[in-house]
Motif scaffolding. Sequence first.
Motif, PDB file in Angstrom:
ATOM      1  N   ARG B 158      -5.899  -0.467  -3.133  1.00 24.87           N
ATOM      2  CA  ARG B 158      -4.508  -0.020  -3.106  1.00 24.87           C
ATOM      3  C   ARG B 158      -3.999   0.379  -1.712  1.00 24.87           C
ATOM      4  O   ARG B 158      -2.873   0.004  -1.336  1.00 24.87           O
ATOM      5  CB  ARG B 158      -4.306   1.131  -4.093  1.00 24.87           C
ATOM      6  CG  ARG B 158      -2.850   1.526  -4.272  1.00 24.87           C
ATOM      7  CD  ARG B 158      -2.648   2.462  -5.451  1.00 24.87           C
ATOM      8  NE  ARG B 158      -1.254   2.855  -5.577  1.00 24.87           N
ATOM      9  CZ  ARG B 158      -0.316   2.105  -6.136  1.00 24.87           C
ATOM     10  NH1 ARG B 158      -0.636   0.909  -6.616  1.00 24.87           N
ATOM     11  NH2 ARG B 158       0.929   2.523  -6.208  1.00 24.87           N
ATOM     12  N   PRO B 159      -4.796   1.151  -0.927  1.00 27.65           N
ATOM     13  CA  PRO B 159      -4.249   1.589   0.368  1.00 27.65           C
ATOM     14  C   PRO B 159      -3.765   0.437   1.253  1.00 27.65           C
ATOM     15  O   PRO B 159      -2.696   0.534   1.854  1.00 27.65           O
ATOM     16  CB  PRO B 159      -5.432   2.331   1.010  1.00 27.65           C
ATOM     17  CG  PRO B 159      -6.199   2.885  -0.147  1.00 27.65           C
ATOM     18  CD  PRO B 159      -6.107   1.789  -1.190  1.00 27.65           C
ATOM     19  N   ILE B 160      -4.493  -0.656   1.297  1.00 24.04           N
ATOM     20  CA  ILE B 160      -4.069  -1.758   2.167  1.00 24.04           C
ATOM     21  C   ILE B 160      -2.794  -2.418   1.635  1.00 24.04           C
ATOM     22  O   ILE B 160      -1.934  -2.850   2.410  1.00 24.04           O
ATOM     23  CB  ILE B 160      -5.211  -2.800   2.365  1.00 24.04           C
ATOM     24  CG1 ILE B 160      -4.820  -3.871   3.379  1.00 24.04           C
ATOM     25  CG2 ILE B 160      -5.624  -3.445   1.051  1.00 24.04           C
ATOM     26  CD1 ILE B 160      -4.712  -3.377   4.781  1.00 24.04           C
ATOM     27  N   LEU B 161      -2.645  -2.468   0.303  1.00 27.03           N
ATOM     28  CA  LEU B 161      -1.415  -3.025  -0.264  1.00 27.03           C
ATOM     29  C   LEU B 161      -0.216  -2.155   0.104  1.00 27.03           C
ATOM     30  O   LEU B 161       0.850  -2.652   0.481  1.00 27.03           O
ATOM     31  CB  LEU B 161      -1.509  -3.129  -1.788  1.00 27.03           C
ATOM     32  CG  LEU B 161      -2.453  -4.187  -2.363  1.00 27.03           C
ATOM     33  CD1 LEU B 161      -2.385  -4.170  -3.884  1.00 27.03           C
ATOM     34  CD2 LEU B 161      -2.106  -5.581  -1.858  1.00 27.03           C
ATOM     35  N   ILE B 162      -0.391  -0.837  -0.029  1.00 26.64           N
ATOM     36  CA  ILE B 162       0.705   0.088   0.290  1.00 26.64           C
ATOM     37  C   ILE B 162       1.126  -0.078   1.746  1.00 26.64           C
ATOM     38  O   ILE B 162       2.306  -0.123   2.075  1.00 26.64           O
ATOM     39  CB  ILE B 162       0.277   1.550   0.024  1.00 26.64           C
ATOM     40  CG1 ILE B 162       0.090   1.780  -1.475  1.00 26.64           C
ATOM     41  CG2 ILE B 162       1.295   2.532   0.595  1.00 26.64           C
ATOM     42  CD1 ILE B 162      -0.463   3.156  -1.821  1.00 26.64           C
ATOM     43  N   ARG B 163       0.120  -0.192   2.617  1.00 23.88           N
ATOM     44  CA  ARG B 163       0.418  -0.279   4.053  1.00 23.88           C
ATOM     45  C   ARG B 163       0.919  -1.654   4.452  1.00 23.88           C
ATOM     46  O   ARG B 163       1.735  -1.793   5.361  1.00 23.88           O
ATOM     47  CB  ARG B 163      -0.849   0.005   4.861  1.00 23.88           C
ATOM     48  CG  ARG B 163      -1.509   1.304   4.549  1.00 23.88           C
ATOM     49  CD  ARG B 163      -0.788   2.459   5.203  1.00 23.88           C
ATOM     50  NE  ARG B 163      -1.662   3.603   5.317  1.00 23.88           N
ATOM     51  CZ  ARG B 163      -1.385   4.659   6.058  1.00 23.88           C
ATOM     52  NH1 ARG B 163      -0.291   4.719   6.752  1.00 23.88           N
ATOM     53  NH2 ARG B 163      -2.207   5.677   6.097  1.00 23.88           N
ATOM     54  N   GLY B 164       0.381  -2.688   3.832  1.00 18.69           N
ATOM     55  CA  GLY B 164       0.635  -4.043   4.323  1.00 18.69           C
ATOM     56  C   GLY B 164       1.817  -4.755   3.701  1.00 18.69           C
ATOM     57  O   GLY B 164       2.331  -5.712   4.257  1.00 18.69           O
ATOM     58  N   TYR B 165       2.273  -4.275   2.536  1.00 21.42           N
ATOM     59  CA  TYR B 165       3.328  -4.991   1.825  1.00 21.42           C
ATOM     60  C   TYR B 165       4.658  -4.970   2.566  1.00 21.42           C
ATOM     61  O   TYR B 165       5.069  -3.944   3.080  1.00 21.42           O
ATOM     62  CB  TYR B 165       3.536  -4.395   0.428  1.00 21.42           C
ATOM     63  CG  TYR B 165       4.690  -5.028  -0.301  1.00 21.42           C
ATOM     64  CD1 TYR B 165       4.518  -6.193  -1.029  1.00 21.42           C
ATOM     65  CD2 TYR B 165       5.971  -4.481  -0.227  1.00 21.42           C
ATOM     66  CE1 TYR B 165       5.589  -6.806  -1.681  1.00 21.42           C
ATOM     67  CE2 TYR B 165       7.045  -5.083  -0.865  1.00 21.42           C
ATOM     68  CZ  TYR B 165       6.843  -6.236  -1.591  1.00 21.42           C
ATOM     69  OH  TYR B 165       7.909  -6.840  -2.218  1.00 21.42           O
ATOM     70  N   ASP B 166       5.296  -6.092   2.584  1.00 19.01           N
ATOM     71  CA  ASP B 166       6.630  -6.207   3.159  1.00 19.01           C
ATOM     72  C   ASP B 166       7.370  -7.258   2.320  1.00 19.01           C
ATOM     73  O   ASP B 166       6.886  -8.381   2.184  1.00 19.01           O
ATOM     74  CB  ASP B 166       6.496  -6.663   4.623  1.00 19.01           C
ATOM     75  CG  ASP B 166       7.848  -6.886   5.285  1.00 19.01           C
ATOM     76  OD1 ASP B 166       8.888  -6.835   4.592  1.00 19.01           O
ATOM     77  OD2 ASP B 166       7.851  -7.142   6.499  1.00 19.01           O
ATOM     78  N   PRO B 167       8.514  -6.916   1.748  1.00 23.23           N
ATOM     79  CA  PRO B 167       9.184  -7.866   0.838  1.00 23.23           C
ATOM     80  C   PRO B 167       9.534  -9.187   1.502  1.00 23.23           C
ATOM     81  O   PRO B 167       9.649 -10.214   0.826  1.00 23.23           O
ATOM     82  CB  PRO B 167      10.446  -7.117   0.389  1.00 23.23           C
ATOM     83  CG  PRO B 167      10.633  -5.996   1.366  1.00 23.23           C
ATOM     84  CD  PRO B 167       9.261  -5.649   1.863  1.00 23.23           C
TER      85      PRO B 167
END
Lengths: 251, 251
Positions: B158-167
Motif C-alpha cells: 500500500r505505501p508505494i501505491l499511495i506515494r506513486g499514484y498519479d491519475p
Amino acid sequence: MTYCVGMLMDAGLVLMSDTRTNSGVDNISTFRKMNHWEVPGERIVALMSSGNLATTQAVVSKLEERTKAPSERHNCVLEAPTMFQIASIVGKALRETIAERDQSNGLQASGTFSATLILAGQIKGMEPRLFLIYPEGNFIEATPDTPFFQIGETKYGRPILIRGYDPAMSFEDAIKLLMVSFDSTLKANLSVGMPLDLLVIERDRLEPTLETRITATDPWYRVISASWSDSLRAALDGLPDFPMQTRQSKA
Amino acid sequence: MTYCVGMLMDAGLVLMSDTRTNSGVDNISTFRKMNHWEVPGERIVALMSSGNLATTQAVVSKLEERTKAPSERHNCVLEAPTMFQIASIVGKALRETIAERDQSNGLQASGTFSATLILAGQIKGMEPRLFLIYPEGNFIEATPDTPFFQIGETKYGRPILIRGYDPAMSFEDAIKLLMVSFDSTLKANLSVGMPLDLLVIERDRLEPTLETRITATDPWYRVISASWSDSLRAALDGLPDFPMQTRQSKA
C-alpha cells in the motif's frame, strides 16, 4: 495499535517506537512504549512493547519491583548476568501478567490482555543482543539472517526495511531507514502516531549514545516525510517501462 | 491469501492479480482470480476476487448461469444497462453464495466462506468505473480521493501505491507501480505468488488493450525486482541524514 522496530547492526542497536495507544478510534492517548535501564559502563537494557497497555506497564513495574518499598527493590534487569537471562525473566513476567488477567476475566477475554515485547541491550564483555518476546513468554533472538524485529502494525513499513537494511550501515542511515518505515506506517494506520521515541545504543559504549523524541513538528522529520514521495517517484521513473507494445497480443 | 489491485486513472483502468491459493502453507495451488467478459465495442467488465475460492468460483458460475443449458444462459453482466446495476447483481450473488454456505455449515464456520471482489469496467457512452464489493453484498465506488482498491494482503504494497499514484500517469507507469507494489507483497507473504494476471482497459476502447500473464521468469519482472532494491537505497541515500550531532543530549 503500535509500531516498534529494533534493529541489530554492526555498529550496535537502534530502537524506534511510536507513542499512540487507542481503545477504538475515538479514544486515543500518548504513552511511551520504550523503557530503558542502565548501569553506565556496565550495561544498558531497553524494552519496547505492543499490545495491552495495562499488561506492558505491569510487566515493567514487576521488573522494577514496584510493589516493594523503594529501599528493598532489586531490578532484576540490572542484576541478571546475561541478556539471555534477562529475556527469560521478562518473558516469565509477561506470561504471568497475561495469565493473571485471563484467569480473572474468563474465556471471553482471551487475547484481550496479550502483549509482545522487543528486548535489546548489551552487558559489558558480551555482544549487543536483540530479542522478540512472545505473549507465551518464549522468545527468539535476532541473527544475521533476521537482524531486526517489528511489533504492532508491522506490514506497511516492512518492505522498505527488507530492501534498505544493511548490517554495515551508519546510525544516521539506520535512523533514516526507520523514519521512512515509520512514515509509511503513520500514513496508513491512524492507530500509529507521533511523536516517536528513538534510542541509539552504540556497541561497547554501555550507555545511550542518543535518546530523543521526534515530534510531528521536527524539521528533519518534515523534510523526510515531504521528500520521500518525490524520491520514490524518481526511483520508479528510473525503472524500465513494461514493454506494452510487444505484449499487445492477448495471452 | 491473495493480492489484487484495481486502479482508476484518466487513461482508463488497470487491474493486476496474483494466482496463489492456499489452505495452510502446505497446500498451495495456482488459480486465476481475474475474470472478464466483453461485447467488443459495447462493454468490457472485469472481476477480481479474494477469499474463499469455492465461493468466488460459484459467484462467477452464477453470473454466467452455468446451471442452465448453454443455449438458455443469459450472462447478466453482459446485459445490465449500467456498471452500477452490474455491481448490485454481483453483490447479491456474492451475498447469497456466502449465506448458503454459512447456513448449511452453522455458526462454527462463520467467516470461512467469505470473499471480497473488485469490479471494473466500462459500458459504451458511460465512464469507466471501479467498485469494491463486500461480503455483505454492498459496495463502494472509486473516486478521485480513493482512486484504487486493494483486496487480500493489502498492507505491504500500500505505501508505494499511495506515494506513486498519479491519475495522469501512463499505462506503462501504472503497470510499473503495480509491479513494485506486488513485488513488495510477494517478498513478504508466501501466500501471494506468481504468476500475475494483468488487464489494461483503455478508456472508450471497450475491449482489452492488453491482457497478459507475467511469470516468475519474465525478463522485465526480473529486472524490476532486482533493481528496485538499488533504486530504494539510492532514494534513501538522497534524503538528508538525521542530525545526530545536534541531538546528542538526552531528551
